[in-house]
Motif scaffolding. Structure first.
Motif, PDB file in Angstrom:
ATOM      1  N   ILE A  42     -55.084  69.882 -14.611  1.00  0.00           N
ATOM      2  CA  ILE A  42     -55.421  68.644 -13.952  1.00  0.00           C
ATOM      3  C   ILE A  42     -55.877  67.887 -15.450  1.00  0.00           C
ATOM      4  CG2 ILE A  42     -57.268  67.650 -12.658  1.00  0.00           C
ATOM      5  CD1 ILE A  42     -55.058  69.086 -11.182  1.00  0.00           C
ATOM      6  N   LYS A  43     -56.383  68.548 -16.267  1.00  0.00           N
ATOM      7  CA  LYS A  43     -56.859  67.467 -17.448  1.00  0.00           C
ATOM      8  C   LYS A  43     -55.754  67.073 -18.045  1.00  0.00           C
ATOM      9  CE  LYS A  43     -61.182  69.973 -18.406  1.00  0.00           C
ATOM     10  NZ  LYS A  43     -62.076  70.662 -19.299  1.00  0.00           N
ATOM     11  N   GLY A  44     -54.558  67.702 -18.342  1.00  0.00           N
ATOM     12  CA  GLY A  44     -53.370  67.243 -18.923  1.00  0.00           C
ATOM     13  C   GLY A  44     -52.786  66.098 -17.991  1.00  0.00           C
ATOM     14  N   LEU A  45     -52.870  66.235 -16.695  1.00  0.00           N
ATOM     15  CA  LEU A  45     -52.148  65.255 -15.773  1.00  0.00           C
ATOM     16  C   LEU A  45     -53.253  63.921 -15.867  1.00  0.00           C
ATOM     17  CD1 LEU A  45     -50.253  64.523 -13.567  1.00  0.00           C
ATOM     18  CD2 LEU A  45     -51.800  65.552 -11.955  1.00  0.00           C
ATOM     19  N   ASP A  46     -54.567  64.154 -15.872  1.00  0.00           N
ATOM     20  CA  ASP A  46     -55.419  62.988 -16.302  1.00  0.00           C
ATOM     21  C   ASP A  46     -55.171  62.317 -17.531  1.00  0.00           C
ATOM     22  OD1 ASP A  46     -57.091  63.193 -13.966  1.00  0.00           O
ATOM     23  OD2 ASP A  46     -58.665  63.912 -15.133  1.00  0.00           O
ATOM     24  N   ALA A  77     -52.240  62.165 -19.079  1.00  0.00           N
ATOM     25  CA  ALA A  77     -50.831  61.602 -19.137  1.00  0.00           C
ATOM     26  C   ALA A  77     -51.119  60.244 -18.201  1.00  0.00           C
ATOM     27  CB  ALA A  77     -49.777  62.462 -18.313  1.00  0.00           C
ATOM     28  N   LEU A  78     -51.626  60.508 -16.993  1.00  0.00           N
ATOM     29  CA  LEU A  78     -51.802  59.177 -15.989  1.00  0.00           C
ATOM     30  C   LEU A  78     -52.787  58.167 -16.503  1.00  0.00           C
ATOM     31  CD1 LEU A  78     -51.986  60.980 -12.601  1.00  0.00           C
ATOM     32  CD2 LEU A  78     -49.866  60.149 -13.834  1.00  0.00           C
ATOM     33  N   ASN A  79     -53.589  58.535 -17.315  1.00  0.00           N
ATOM     34  CA  ASN A  79     -54.566  57.483 -17.832  1.00  0.00           C
ATOM     35  C   ASN A  79     -54.008  56.610 -18.983  1.00  0.00           C
ATOM     36  OD1 ASN A  79     -56.663  57.908 -16.370  1.00  0.00           O
ATOM     37  ND2 ASN A  79     -57.684  59.591 -17.633  1.00  0.00           N
ATOM     38  N   LEU A  80     -52.728  56.968 -19.407  1.00  0.00           N
ATOM     39  CA  LEU A  80     -51.839  55.997 -20.330  1.00  0.00           C
ATOM     40  C   LEU A  80     -51.540  54.707 -19.423  1.00  0.00           C
ATOM     41  CD1 LEU A  80     -49.329  58.613 -21.827  1.00  0.00           C
ATOM     42  CD2 LEU A  80     -50.864  57.260 -23.122  1.00  0.00           C
ATOM     43  N   ARG A  81     -51.412  54.858 -18.335  1.00  0.00           N
ATOM     44  CA  ARG A  81     -50.913  53.757 -17.591  1.00  0.00           C
ATOM     45  C   ARG A  81     -51.886  52.829 -16.866  1.00  0.00           C
ATOM     46  NH1 ARG A  81     -45.769  52.926 -16.534  1.00  0.00           N
ATOM     47  NH2 ARG A  81     -45.935  52.124 -14.518  1.00  0.00           N
ATOM     48  N   THR A  82     -53.303  53.092 -17.037  1.00  0.00           N
ATOM     49  CA  THR A  82     -54.389  52.684 -16.163  1.00  0.00           C
ATOM     50  C   THR A  82     -55.003  51.628 -17.290  1.00  0.00           C
ATOM     51  OG1 THR A  82     -55.929  54.190 -16.997  1.00  0.00           O
ATOM     52  CG2 THR A  82     -54.973  54.460 -14.874  1.00  0.00           C
ATOM     53  N   ASP A  83     -55.744  50.470 -16.785  1.00  0.00           N
ATOM     54  CA  ASP A  83     -56.516  49.706 -17.412  1.00  0.00           C
ATOM     55  C   ASP A  83     -57.830  49.994 -17.601  1.00  0.00           C
ATOM     56  OD1 ASP A  83     -54.152  47.877 -17.486  1.00  0.00           O
ATOM     57  OD2 ASP A  83     -54.769  47.062 -15.459  1.00  0.00           O
ATOM     58  N   PRO A 120     -61.427  61.647 -25.672  1.00  0.00           N
ATOM     59  CA  PRO A 120     -62.123  60.771 -26.360  1.00  0.00           C
ATOM     60  C   PRO A 120     -61.509  59.511 -26.663  1.00  0.00           C
ATOM     61  CG  PRO A 120     -61.616  62.531 -27.723  1.00  0.00           C
ATOM     62  CD  PRO A 120     -60.980  62.756 -26.223  1.00  0.00           C
ATOM     63  N   PHE A 121     -60.147  59.555 -26.613  1.00  0.00           N
ATOM     64  CA  PHE A 121     -59.290  58.519 -27.196  1.00  0.00           C
ATOM     65  C   PHE A 121     -59.214  57.454 -26.054  1.00  0.00           C
ATOM     66  CE2 PHE A 121     -57.209  62.488 -26.615  1.00  0.00           C
ATOM     67  CZ  PHE A 121     -56.620  62.419 -25.179  1.00  0.00           C
ATOM     68  N   TYR A 122     -59.769  57.404 -25.043  1.00  0.00           N
ATOM     69  CA  TYR A 122     -59.886  56.759 -23.821  1.00  0.00           C
ATOM     70  C   TYR A 122     -61.078  56.167 -23.545  1.00  0.00           C
ATOM     71  CZ  TYR A 122     -55.303  58.154 -22.453  1.00  0.00           C
ATOM     72  OH  TYR A 122     -53.886  58.334 -22.075  1.00  0.00           O
ATOM     73  N   SER A 123     -62.150  56.379 -24.611  1.00  0.00           N
ATOM     74  CA  SER A 123     -63.474  55.670 -24.441  1.00  0.00           C
ATOM     75  C   SER A 123     -63.576  54.207 -24.108  1.00  0.00           C
ATOM     76  CB  SER A 123     -64.221  56.188 -25.912  1.00  0.00           C
ATOM     77  OG  SER A 123     -63.803  55.393 -27.192  1.00  0.00           O
ATOM     78  N   TYR A 124     -62.662  53.550 -24.746  1.00  0.00           N
ATOM     79  CA  TYR A 124     -62.548  52.109 -24.459  1.00  0.00           C
ATOM     80  C   TYR A 124     -62.367  51.709 -23.092  1.00  0.00           C
ATOM     81  CZ  TYR A 124     -57.704  52.181 -24.877  1.00  0.00           C
ATOM     82  OH  TYR A 124     -56.264  52.279 -24.643  1.00  0.00           O
ATOM     83  N   LYS A 125     -61.759  52.750 -22.324  1.00  0.00           N
ATOM     84  CA  LYS A 125     -61.352  52.477 -20.882  1.00  0.00           C
ATOM     85  C   LYS A 125     -62.503  52.847 -19.889  1.00  0.00           C
ATOM     86  CE  LYS A 125     -56.196  52.698 -21.287  1.00  0.00           C
ATOM     87  NZ  LYS A 125     -54.997  53.275 -20.603  1.00  0.00           N
TER      88      LYS A 125
END
Length: 71
Positions: free
Chosen positions: A9-13, A15-21, A39-44
């Motif tokens: 599920i974490k892997g899916l999160d 991958a899918l978060n690549l396409r989210t704003d 951590p690389f999505y901290s800005y999102k």
């Protein structure tokens, strides 16, 4: 929170978060738990807390209610 999620599920999160704003977290603790494995999505990741004010006497009962203890 996020530590309860399986590796799959974490892997899916991730991958899918690549396409989210934006990623919405309901509290600072949820945001922190999400940051542990992405951590690389901290800005999102934005925190939007619950807008309901819980009276103090109910706040004291919440831990027992969450555990399912009869009062």
């Amino acid at each position: 929170m996020a530590e309860r999620k399986s590796f799959r599920i974490k892997g899916l999160d991730i991958a899918l978060n690549l396409r989210t704003d934006a990623i919405v977290a309901v509290s600072k603790k949820v945001r922190e738990s999400l940051l542990h494995y992405q951590p690389f999505y901290s800005y999102k990741i934005q925190v939007i807390p619950n807008g309901v004010i819980v009276p103090e006497e109910i706040r004291e009962l919440l831990p027992a209610l969450v555990r399912g203890v009869e009062l």
